[in-house]
Each structure stands twice: as C-alpha cells, then as structure tokens.
Design a protein around this motif. Structure first.
Motif, PDB file in Angstrom:
ATOM      1  N   THR A 277       7.503  -4.141 -14.447  1.00 30.89           N
ATOM      2  CA  THR A 277       8.106  -3.940 -12.955  1.00 30.89           C
ATOM      3  C   THR A 277       6.933  -3.898 -12.051  1.00 30.89           C
ATOM      4  N   GLN A 278       5.804  -3.394 -12.381  1.00 27.89           N
ATOM      5  CA  GLN A 278       4.753  -3.470 -11.311  1.00 27.89           C
ATOM      6  C   GLN A 278       3.348  -3.283 -11.730  1.00 27.89           C
ATOM      7  N   LEU A 279       2.717  -3.659 -11.086  1.00 23.81           N
ATOM      8  CA  LEU A 279       0.947  -3.324 -11.611  1.00 23.81           C
ATOM      9  C   LEU A 279       0.379  -2.841 -10.142  1.00 23.81           C
ATOM     10  N   HIS A 280      -0.575  -2.058 -10.505  1.00 24.92           N
ATOM     11  CA  HIS A 280      -1.596  -1.300  -9.338  1.00 24.92           C
ATOM     12  C   HIS A 280      -2.813  -1.056  -9.922  1.00 24.92           C
ATOM     13  N   PHE A 281      -3.723  -0.639  -9.080  1.00 13.46           N
ATOM     14  CA  PHE A 281      -5.219  -0.170  -9.554  1.00 13.46           C
ATOM     15  C   PHE A 281      -5.573   1.170  -9.055  1.00 13.46           C
ATOM     16  N   HIS A 282      -6.673   1.321  -9.844  1.00 13.12           N
ATOM     17  CA  HIS A 282      -7.304   2.766  -9.677  1.00 13.12           C
ATOM     18  C   HIS A 282      -8.954   2.453  -9.214  1.00 13.12           C
ATOM     19  N   TRP A 283      -9.424   2.967  -8.617  1.00 14.98           N
ATOM     20  CA  TRP A 283     -10.773   2.838  -8.217  1.00 14.98           C
ATOM     21  C   TRP A 283     -11.425   4.163  -7.730  1.00 14.98           C
TER      22      TRP A 283
ATOM     23  N   SER B 120      17.389   1.301 -17.021  1.00 12.42           N
ATOM     24  CA  SER B 120      16.704   1.389 -15.659  1.00 12.42           C
ATOM     25  C   SER B 120      15.514   1.919 -15.864  1.00 12.42           C
ATOM     26  N   PHE B 121      14.486   1.773 -14.992  1.00 10.23           N
ATOM     27  CA  PHE B 121      13.224   2.417 -14.984  1.00 10.23           C
ATOM     28  C   PHE B 121      13.222   3.906 -14.705  1.00 10.23           C
ATOM     29  N   ASN B 122      14.188   4.438 -13.814  1.00 12.02           N
ATOM     30  CA  ASN B 122      14.327   5.758 -13.886  1.00 12.02           C
ATOM     31  C   ASN B 122      15.078   6.702 -14.791  1.00 12.02           C
TER      32      ASN B 122
ATOM     33  N   MET C 132      -6.628  -1.723 -13.860  1.00 11.32           N
ATOM     34  CA  MET C 132      -5.507  -2.113 -13.520  1.00 11.32           C
ATOM     35  C   MET C 132      -4.210  -1.701 -14.409  1.00 11.32           C
ATOM     36  N   HIS C 133      -3.181  -1.211 -13.984  1.00 19.33           N
ATOM     37  CA  HIS C 133      -2.116  -1.025 -14.739  1.00 19.33           C
ATOM     38  C   HIS C 133      -0.990  -1.820 -14.670  1.00 19.33           C
ATOM     39  N   MET C 134      -0.319  -2.187 -15.462  1.00 21.93           N
ATOM     40  CA  MET C 134       0.829  -2.967 -15.693  1.00 21.93           C
ATOM     41  C   MET C 134       1.934  -2.138 -16.261  1.00 21.93           C
TER      42      MET C 134
ATOM     43  N   ILE D 145       3.890   4.961 -23.390  1.00 20.23           N
ATOM     44  CA  ILE D 145       2.851   4.497 -24.647  1.00 20.23           C
ATOM     45  C   ILE D 145       1.852   3.547 -23.806  1.00 20.23           C
ATOM     46  N   TRP D 146       0.565   3.975 -23.753  1.00 17.97           N
ATOM     47  CA  TRP D 146      -0.472   3.451 -23.558  1.00 17.97           C
ATOM     48  C   TRP D 146      -1.218   2.591 -24.084  1.00 17.97           C
ATOM     49  N   ILE D 147      -1.458   1.154 -23.553  1.00 19.88           N
ATOM     50  CA  ILE D 147      -2.040   0.048 -24.539  1.00 19.88           C
ATOM     51  C   ILE D 147      -3.200  -0.287 -23.482  1.00 19.88           C
TER      52      ILE D 147
ATOM     53  N   ASN E  31       0.817  -1.093   0.077  1.00 18.89           N
ATOM     54  CA  ASN E  31      -0.022  -0.171  -0.125  1.00 18.89           C
ATOM     55  C   ASN E  31       0.970   1.278  -0.007  1.00 18.89           C
ATOM     56  N   ASN E  32       1.161   2.016  -1.216  1.00 18.42           N
ATOM     57  CA  ASN E  32       1.845   3.016  -1.338  1.00 18.42           C
ATOM     58  C   ASN E  32       1.381   4.344  -0.930  1.00 18.42           C
ATOM     59  N   GLY E  33       0.244   4.316  -0.437  1.00 22.22           N
ATOM     60  CA  GLY E  33      -0.673   5.316   0.047  1.00 22.22           C
ATOM     61  C   GLY E  33      -1.506   6.154  -1.063  1.00 22.22           C
ATOM     62  N   HIS E  34      -1.330   5.614  -2.103  1.00 21.87           N
ATOM     63  CA  HIS E  34      -2.142   6.064  -3.411  1.00 21.87           C
ATOM     64  C   HIS E  34      -2.787   4.736  -3.972  1.00 21.87           C
ATOM     65  N   THR E  35      -2.236   3.503  -3.950  1.00 22.36           N
ATOM     66  CA  THR E  35      -2.961   2.613  -4.591  1.00 22.36           C
ATOM     67  C   THR E  35      -2.197   1.187  -3.960  1.00 22.36           C
ATOM     68  N   LEU E  36      -2.787   0.016  -4.449  1.00 21.65           N
ATOM     69  CA  LEU E  36      -2.235  -1.248  -3.957  1.00 21.65           C
ATOM     70  C   LEU E  36      -1.663  -1.652  -5.299  1.00 21.65           C
ATOM     71  N   GLU E  37      -0.114  -1.991  -4.675  1.00 24.85           N
ATOM     72  CA  GLU E  37       0.899  -2.224  -5.988  1.00 24.85           C
ATOM     73  C   GLU E  37       1.383  -3.630  -5.514  1.00 24.85           C
ATOM     74  N   LEU E  38       1.493  -4.213  -6.523  1.00 22.17           N
ATOM     75  CA  LEU E  38       2.129  -5.859  -6.693  1.00 22.17           C
ATOM     76  C   LEU E  38       3.496  -5.518  -7.466  1.00 22.17           C
TER      77      LEU E  38
ATOM     78  N   SER F 167       1.021  10.206 -20.688  1.00 20.50           N
ATOM     79  CA  SER F 167       1.804  10.275 -19.309  1.00 20.50           C
ATOM     80  C   SER F 167       1.403   9.347 -18.177  1.00 20.50           C
ATOM     81  N   LEU F 168       2.435   9.642 -17.061  1.00 27.08           N
ATOM     82  CA  LEU F 168       2.000   9.028 -15.846  1.00 27.08           C
ATOM     83  C   LEU F 168       0.574   9.791 -15.337  1.00 27.08           C
ATOM     84  N   THR F 169      -0.234   8.987 -14.758  1.00 24.93           N
ATOM     85  CA  THR F 169      -1.409   9.644 -14.262  1.00 24.93           C
ATOM     86  C   THR F 169      -1.407  10.218 -12.902  1.00 24.93           C
ATOM     87  N   THR F 170      -0.005  10.007 -12.435  1.00 25.34           N
ATOM     88  CA  THR F 170      -0.016  10.734 -11.071  1.00 25.34           C
ATOM     89  C   THR F 170       1.231  11.636 -11.137  1.00 25.34           C
ATOM     90  N   PRO F 171       1.304  12.570 -10.322  1.00 22.86           N
ATOM     91  CA  PRO F 171       2.326  13.333 -10.305  1.00 22.86           C
ATOM     92  C   PRO F 171       3.704  12.613 -10.152  1.00 22.86           C
TER      93      PRO F 171
HETATM   94  C1  SG7 Z   1       0.712   4.552  -8.539  1.00 20.83           C
HETATM   95  O1  SG7 Z   1       0.757   5.104  -9.952  1.00 20.83           O
HETATM   96  C2  SG7 Z   1       2.160   3.841  -8.301  1.00 20.83           C
HETATM   97  C3  SG7 Z   1       3.301   4.694  -8.785  1.00 20.83           C
HETATM   98  C4  SG7 Z   1       3.342   5.117 -10.218  1.00 20.83           C
HETATM   99  C5  SG7 Z   1       1.849   5.817 -10.531  1.00 20.83           C
HETATM  100  O2  SG7 Z   1       0.656   5.596  -7.991  1.00 20.83           O
HETATM  101  O3  SG7 Z   1       2.175   2.597  -8.549  1.00 20.83           O
HETATM  102  O4  SG7 Z   1       4.342   3.585  -8.904  1.00 20.83           O
HETATM  103  C6  SG7 Z   1       5.595   3.949  -8.101  1.00 20.83           C
HETATM  104  C7  SG7 Z   1       6.394   3.259  -8.293  1.00 20.83           C
HETATM  105  O5  SG7 Z   1       5.226   4.996  -7.473  1.00 20.83           O
HETATM  106  O6  SG7 Z   1       4.259   5.812 -10.584  1.00 20.83           O
HETATM  107  C8  SG7 Z   1       6.319   6.026 -11.926  1.00 20.83           C
HETATM  108  C9  SG7 Z   1       5.069   5.324 -11.672  1.00 20.83           C
HETATM  109  O7  SG7 Z   1       5.107   4.052 -12.073  1.00 20.83           O
HETATM  110  C10 SG7 Z   1       1.639   6.284 -12.051  1.00 20.83           C
HETATM  111  O8  SG7 Z   1       1.490   5.183 -12.832  1.00 20.83           O
HETATM  112  S1  SG7 Z   1       0.438   5.016 -14.025  1.00 20.83           S
HETATM  113  O9  SG7 Z   1       0.518   6.153 -14.928  1.00 20.83           O
HETATM  114  O10 SG7 Z   1       0.573   4.041 -14.549  1.00 20.83           O
HETATM  115  N1  SG7 Z   1      -1.100   5.506 -13.116  1.00 20.83           N
END
Ligand code: SG7
Ligand code: ZN
Length: 262
Positions: free
Chosen positions: A94-100, A132-134, A121-123, A215-217, A63-70, A204-208
């Motif tokens: 690298t990881q998957l997580h959810f938006h709700w 590297s990811f960064n 769900m985002h993979m 590239i969205w799929i 729980n990263n405080g913004h979503t559930l991440e695996l 883009s990323l959907t969070t700051p």
């Molecule tokens: C989620 O969405 C997290 C973030 C992610 C962000 O809050 O899973 O992951 C980390 C490692 O902080 O940010 C850089 C990144 O992957 C935005 O991702 S998204 O655009 O796929 N929603």
C-alpha cells in the motif's frame, strides 16, 4: 481538529500511551534485534516479491506531517504483493515511508544489537483476505511491514536510485503537501524484489494508535544513502516542528525473533 489527523509528536513518545493506551501493551515496535534471541529458520519457503517490476499508473509522494510517504496505483488486478517466508497468504503493497533522526548516529526505529542506522524504510502491506487495509489493521496478522536499513555511502552511483523519490522532497517541503511524479517500478531500489536473509517478529505500528497487527520483516541487507540525501530529507517540515520521526525501542517481552537464512 480535522478528522483523521493524528495528534502525536516525537518529542516525548513515552507520553503516547496516555492518549493511545495500546502504545503501552506487550507487542510493541520497534525492538532491538538482539542476536541472543534469534531462532534460526532454515527450512522455510523463501520470501517472494510479486509484481514489483510493474510500472504503476501513477505515483504520489506525500508529506503527511510525520514522514515522507510514497504510494502508487497499479492497473487492477496487479498490485504488487509479498508472500512466503513467515507469511501465510498474500500481502498487498500500500505505501512506503521513512524514519530518520537529527544526525546520522540515530534515525532507524529498529536497532541491530544496539546499533542504529541513519535511515529505515518501511514498506507497508496488508493481507488480501481481509479485504481492506482498515479491516486488516484489526487482526494480529493483518499487516506485513518490510523494514530496510540504510547506511552512509558516498558513491553517487550506488545512491542514485533513492533520488527517484528524494528528488521530489522540495515539492512537498510543507506538511500535507502531495505531488504526482513520473511512474517508475519499485524495483529501481535494488533491494526491492531481491532475496535476502531477514529477521521477523510479531509487533505493532510504530506510531499511534500502535495497533498490534504487524508481522515485521527486517532485511539483513543494508542499502546505501548519502549524507546529502539525509540532509535533504531533514529539510522536510514535520508537524510540531519534529526534527526526528523514529520511535525508541520497546520491550521485547517474551517474543521470539526469527532469523530466516536465505
Ligand atoms: C507513518 O507510519 C505513516 C502512516 C503509518 C505509520 O507515519 O506512513 O501511514 C498512514 C497511512 O498514516 O501508519 C497505519 C499506518 O500504516 C505507522 O507505520 S509503521 O508502523 O510502518 N511505521
Ligand atoms: Zn514506519
């Protein structure tokens, strides 16, 4: 504030731009996937999933405080990756997580012709050649995120796979909690590893900090989630007492949405 903690909330996503100016640029996500702007692609190589059947050495749910991440660790060099479709080269998982959202009428970030789903769900994948990811984050084609939509389905058998992840929500109820779970292959979720038609666009990323490197799929195949699974997910405590974690749709501007028929 500790380094690396991102200060933003979902009460007023329109205000992100004041601290993160990129959130106000022209290639932002999510968008409405409006069929009026689709360009159909019929002659592209299929999107290929490689290695998703392999069991990782471990899986962490966070729980990263913004979503559930695996996330998981696969014995090197066998990190799962995707290639083909709109992608040039290989993109490592690298990881998957959810938006709700606060109820089933909202929750997904992308919408299809104006309609929301209760869950998206985002993979997240990064381009191997960037090392590297960064580093990948700094390039316009650095990331490929697969987005999967979910709709309500009360058939316990059909929604069972998601429990491999959601059964652990109780262990990470509070922000910053992490748990290691029994490893399983990501293909337990039926849609992972399958061929499906999808929509793709540059975003883009959907969070700051809203970096314009994705590239969205977005799968045209919708997966099942039950009401009780949604109720469990909403019990996760997010930073700032957020009750939802989807960003509203952003201007498409002049971007094309490619529809890949598979
Ligand atoms: C989620 O969405 C997290 C973030 C992610 C962000 O809050 O899973 O992951 C980390 C490692 O902080 O940010 C850089 C990144 O992957 C935005 O991702 S998204 O655009 O796929 N929603
Ligand atoms: Zn996401």
């Amino acid at each position: 504030w500790p380094r690396g903690i991102q200060l933003f909330n979902y009460i007023d996503p329109e205000s992100w731009k004041y601290n993160y100016p990129i959130c106000n640029r022209y290639r932002q996500s999510p968008i409405d996937l409006n069929p009026d702007y689709f360009r159909y692609v019929v002659d592209s190589p299929a999107l290929k999933w490689i290695g998703y059947d392999d069991v990782p050495d471990n899986i962490t749910i966070f729980n990263n405080g913004h979503t559930l991440e695996l996330s998981g660790f696969w014995p090197a060099p066998s990190i799962p990756f995707i290639t083909g479709g709109p992608l040039r080269g290989e993109y490592l998982f690298t990881q998957l997580h959810f938006h709700w959202g606060e109820d089933n009428t909202v929750g997904s970030e992308h919408t299809t012709d104006g309609s929301s789903y209760p869950l998206e769900m985002h993979m997240v994948h990064w381009k191997r050649t960037y090392g590297s990811f960064n580093e990948a984050l700094r390039h316009p084609d650095g990331l490929a995120v697969i987005g999967l939509f979910f709709e309500i389905d009360e058939d316990p058998e059909r929604v069972a796979p998601l429990n491999m992840i959601f059964d652990h929500i109780g262990d990470v109820r509070e922000a910053n909690k992490k748990v290691n779970v029994m490893p399983f292959p990501l293909t337990v979720l039926d849609v992972i590893g399958r061929q499906f038609s999808f929509m793709s666009y540059m975003g883009s990323l959907t969070t700051p900090p809203c970096l314009e490197s994705v590239i969205w799929i977005l799968s045209n195949f919708v997966s099942p989630v039950s009401t009780s699974q949604m109720v469990e997910l909403r019990k996760l405590r997010l930073r700032n007492n957020d009750r939802r974690n989807y960003r509203p749709i952003q201007p498409r501007n002049d971007r094309k949405i490619f529809f890949y028929l598979n």
